[in-house]
Write an enzyme that holds these catalytic residues in place. Structure first.
Site, mmCIF file in Angstrom:
data_model
loop_
_atom_site.group_PDB
_atom_site.id
_atom_site.type_symbol
_atom_site.label_atom_id
_atom_site.label_comp_id
_atom_site.label_asym_id
_atom_site.label_seq_id
_atom_site.Cartn_x
_atom_site.Cartn_y
_atom_site.Cartn_z
ATOM 1 N N ASP A 160 -0.616 4.928 0.874
ATOM 2 C CA ASP A 160 -1.170 5.772 1.774
ATOM 3 C C ASP A 160 -0.648 5.817 3.206
ATOM 4 O O ASP A 160 -0.817 4.687 4.164
ATOM 5 C CB ASP A 160 -2.074 6.537 1.345
ATOM 6 C CG ASP A 160 -2.275 7.699 0.374
ATOM 7 O OD1 ASP A 160 -1.961 8.559 0.368
ATOM 8 O OD2 ASP A 160 -2.850 7.061 -0.760
ATOM 9 N N ASP A 199 0.958 -1.354 -0.280
ATOM 10 C CA ASP A 199 -0.297 0.208 0.474
ATOM 11 C C ASP A 199 1.091 0.997 0.003
ATOM 12 O O ASP A 199 2.656 0.808 0.148
ATOM 13 C CB ASP A 199 -0.697 -0.016 1.430
ATOM 14 C CG ASP A 199 -1.801 1.472 2.253
ATOM 15 O OD1 ASP A 199 -2.421 1.497 0.532
ATOM 16 O OD2 ASP A 199 -1.531 1.764 2.510
#
Length: 276
Positions: free
Chosen positions: A18, A16
């Site tokens: 963020d 991922d």
């Protein structure tokens, strides 16, 4: 249940972005709070119990949750226009979180290990425009992700409504790796993948994909789920609703691990050999 211990070595790491690679979560909160102060009489700030529901999800789904909670007198289009302006002002200041440059560099080094290379891919709900805002000043950091192994939230191969916490984005990221493996290298299986996530929906997506997961959340998110860590790591917090429960894990099954940060990552535990 007794945790599984006979895992194969990790051959792929799926990231991922963020709040996991970049310090964007506090920026997101700041931007939303600006809009709340401008347009809400009753919701002046975004609390973490609501923010947790936004994390990891595709933009339209997160926007819908926020607008319903805040009861803003804005259309989705008006909200989007304002939030885009705030993002354009603030995202170019993003920085990598602790341990991230070293971890990505070490995983890149494994490509020199012909017997045990570890392949990496990006799987982020951020759309291309936001991805560029957050990373154009960090091109060296993100150069470890080949273009063909970057799956963004507006990737046309992702079906609408199939974002995190559903598994599609991580399964697609694995497909991009397998489609670009060196000749003669065996395709990588889901259980040979390690997903890196900060959000609860993201952890559930990784577990539903049949992959091992590292959960490295913001300290405020970790506090919110105090006492429920085993549920999070099993993907059993119900972020996707009561559907396809056969895809999630069991409590304490050994497939998930919490880390406070990505500093001093335990490579040996996952069968990852970093060449000296």
């Amino acid at each position: 249940m007794a945790p599984r211990t006979d895992f194969p070595p990790v051959r792929a790491c799926l990231f991922d972005m963020d709040g996991l690679l970049l310090d964007t979560e506090d920026i997101y909160t700041q931007c939303i709070n600006v809009i709340l102060k401008e347009h809400s009489q009753t919701r002046p700030e975004l609390p973490w119990d609501v923010k947790a529901k936004l994390q990891g999800r595709p933009g339209p789904a997160a926007t819908q949750i926020l607008l319903e909670w805040a009861d803003l007198k804005l259309t989705p289009e008006e909200y989007l226009a304002r939030i885009v302006t705030l993002h354009q002002e603030r995202f170019p200041t993003t920085r990598p979180l602790a341990g991230v440059p070293e971890l990505l560099a070490n995983l890149a080094k494994t490509q020199k290990h012909q017997q045990k290379p570890v392949h990496i891919a990006l799987a982020t709900s951020s759309h291309l425009a936001n991805f560029k805002l957050k990373t154009d000043h960090l091109t060296e950091l993100f150069s470890v992700f080949p273009d063909e192994r970057r799956v963004l939230g507006d990737d046309q191969r992702l079906k609408p409504g199939r974002g995190k916490p559903l598994p599609d984005i991580f399964l697609l990221a694995l497909d991009t790796i397998n489609a670009s493996l060196p000749e003669g290298e065996e395709p990588i299986k889901p259980e040979e993948c390690l997903v890196f996530e900060d959000s609860v929906p993201g952890v559930e997506a990784g577990r539903r994909a049949g992959m091992r997961v590292i959960w490295c959340p913001h300290k405020e998110l970790k506090a919110l789920y105090a006492g429920r860590e085993a549920e999070v790591l099993a993907g059993r917090t119900g972020e996707a609703g009561d559907v396809d429960m056969h895809q999630v894990g069991e409590l304490d099954d050994g497939w998930g691990e919490y880390l406070a940060s990505l500093e001093d990552f335990p490579y040996e535990k996952y069968g990852i050999v970093v060449p000296q």
